[in-house]
Design a protein around this motif. Structure first.
Motif, PDB file in Angstrom:
ATOM      1  N   ALA A 253      28.594  -8.705  46.840  1.00  0.00           N
ATOM      2  CA  ALA A 253      28.519  -7.478  47.432  1.00  0.00           C
ATOM      3  C   ALA A 253      29.423  -6.293  46.478  1.00  0.00           C
ATOM      4  O   ALA A 253      29.893  -5.163  46.818  1.00  0.00           O
ATOM      5  N   GLY A 254      30.037  -6.898  45.481  1.00  0.00           N
ATOM      6  CA  GLY A 254      30.766  -5.989  44.459  1.00  0.00           C
ATOM      7  C   GLY A 254      32.361  -6.231  44.489  1.00  0.00           C
ATOM      8  O   GLY A 254      32.951  -5.415  43.871  1.00  0.00           O
ATOM      9  N   TRP A 255      32.795  -7.160  45.008  1.00  0.00           N
ATOM     10  CA  TRP A 255      34.236  -7.191  45.279  1.00  0.00           C
ATOM     11  C   TRP A 255      34.650  -8.167  44.094  1.00  0.00           C
ATOM     12  O   TRP A 255      33.887  -8.823  43.412  1.00  0.00           O
ATOM     13  N   THR A 256      35.822  -7.608  43.574  1.00  0.00           N
ATOM     14  CA  THR A 256      36.365  -8.354  42.359  1.00  0.00           C
ATOM     15  C   THR A 256      37.573  -9.118  42.535  1.00  0.00           C
ATOM     16  O   THR A 256      38.441  -8.639  43.241  1.00  0.00           O
ATOM     17  N   ALA A 257      37.794  -9.952  41.517  1.00  0.00           N
ATOM     18  CA  ALA A 257      39.125 -10.719  41.594  1.00  0.00           C
ATOM     19  C   ALA A 257      40.206  -9.987  41.290  1.00  0.00           C
ATOM     20  O   ALA A 257      40.233  -9.123  40.242  1.00  0.00           O
ATOM     21  N   CYS A 258      41.391 -10.091  42.103  1.00  0.00           N
ATOM     22  CA  CYS A 258      42.583  -9.297  42.072  1.00  0.00           C
ATOM     23  C   CYS A 258      43.777 -10.031  42.131  1.00  0.00           C
ATOM     24  O   CYS A 258      45.064  -9.553  41.917  1.00  0.00           O
ATOM     25  N   GLY A 259      43.427 -11.394  42.024  1.00  0.00           N
ATOM     26  CA  GLY A 259      45.003 -12.217  42.189  1.00  0.00           C
ATOM     27  C   GLY A 259      44.801 -13.743  42.707  1.00  0.00           C
ATOM     28  O   GLY A 259      43.571 -13.843  43.164  1.00  0.00           O
ATOM     29  N   ALA A 260      45.393 -14.462  42.743  1.00  0.00           N
ATOM     30  CA  ALA A 260      45.533 -15.794  43.384  1.00  0.00           C
ATOM     31  C   ALA A 260      46.916 -16.260  43.491  1.00  0.00           C
ATOM     32  O   ALA A 260      48.125 -15.867  42.799  1.00  0.00           O
TER      33      ALA A 260
ATOM     34  N   GLN B 237      31.236 -16.253  46.996  1.00  0.00           N
ATOM     35  CA  GLN B 237      30.152 -15.711  46.292  1.00  0.00           C
ATOM     36  C   GLN B 237      29.327 -14.643  46.972  1.00  0.00           C
ATOM     37  O   GLN B 237      29.080 -13.626  46.493  1.00  0.00           O
ATOM     38  N   ALA B 238      29.588 -14.340  48.364  1.00  0.00           N
ATOM     39  CA  ALA B 238      29.007 -13.308  49.154  1.00  0.00           C
ATOM     40  C   ALA B 238      29.749 -12.197  48.643  1.00  0.00           C
ATOM     41  O   ALA B 238      29.000 -10.915  48.580  1.00  0.00           O
ATOM     42  N   LEU B 239      31.071 -12.192  48.813  1.00  0.00           N
ATOM     43  CA  LEU B 239      31.746 -11.060  48.602  1.00  0.00           C
ATOM     44  C   LEU B 239      31.468 -10.542  47.160  1.00  0.00           C
ATOM     45  O   LEU B 239      31.382  -9.298  46.819  1.00  0.00           O
ATOM     46  N   ARG B 240      31.697 -11.514  45.957  1.00  0.00           N
ATOM     47  CA  ARG B 240      31.284 -10.949  44.703  1.00  0.00           C
ATOM     48  C   ARG B 240      30.092 -10.465  44.564  1.00  0.00           C
ATOM     49  O   ARG B 240      29.789  -9.351  43.741  1.00  0.00           O
TER      50      ARG B 240
END
Length: 214
Positions: free
Chosen positions: A17-24, A12-15
């Motif tokens: 701050a603008g971080w986006t999903a790129c894999g799992a 949640q904190a990173l999202r």
């Protein structure tokens, strides 16, 4: 993030701050930084995380592992690693690099020595983890400067750990270090149905109840 942040708080904190999903993968999800230069690996439960981080630090001088910007253990047994952004490479390059590691060729000898040191430490400290060399070609990637690096060279024996008797798991791992054991993504080898997850949670709860008091 607060000191007691878990994997959900970290994501949640990173999202925010603008971080986006790129894999799992099986153990973690990945988020990319707004400027594209870094990636965050967030796992709900990863007892091998500290050993991976240790390898990245101890082998940093070889430039054959990802550059690790930050590592933090998360509440409940989770793990957060922030490292440089990497790109996939053709399989033939990855296989050749892993073969050089397996042979301990001169150009990767220092990396191999670091892997062996960390592996021996893990075997001594957490023998139940079953940490092993992971020769998956997808773990070999290319950094922005063009060099080949090996990520996640050491991985836990997940199938063995998750198939273990709940009483053994409870004896091996304190409750506060396996709170989110059933929440790993299991993207690569799944799916992991809600029913199976719930059955494991129930088995661990019953084993906790049976565990003798200290």
């Amino acid at each position: 993030m607060q000191r007691d942040a878990d994997h959900r708080d970290a994501e949640q904190a990173l999202r925010k701050a603008g971080w986006t999903a790129c894999g799992a993968g099986d153990w973690a999800i990945a988020l990319r930084s707004p400027d594209g230069t870094a990636v965050a690996r967030i796992s709900p439960f990863d007892p091998a995380g500290p050993y991976t981080a240790a390898l990245y630090r101890e082998a940093a001088h070889t430039r054959q592992v990802p550059e690790l910007f930050a590592h933090r253990r998360l509440t409940g047994g989770g793990d957060l690693q922030i490292m440089e952004w990497l790109q996939p490479v053709p399989e033939r390059e990855a296989v050749a690099f892993l073969a050089a590691i397996a042979r301990r060729d001169p150009e990767v000898a220092e990396l191999v020595d670091a892997v062996r040191r960390v592996h021996e430490r893990a075997q001594s400290e957490l023998p139940w983890l079953g940490l092993k060399f992971d020769d998956n070609p997808e773990n070999v990637m290319r950094a922005a400067d063009g060099r080949l690096v090996a990520a996640d060279l050491l991985g836990p024996d997940g199938p063995k750990l998750y198939a273990a008797d709940p009483d053994l798991i409870v004896a091996w791992i304190p409750e506060d270090e396996r709170r989110f054991m059933t929440e790993i993504p299991l993207t690569a080898t799944g799916p992991w149905t809600p029913e199976v997850r719930e059955a494991m949670r129930a088995g661990l709860a019953a084993a906790d109840a049976r565990k003798p008091s200290a």
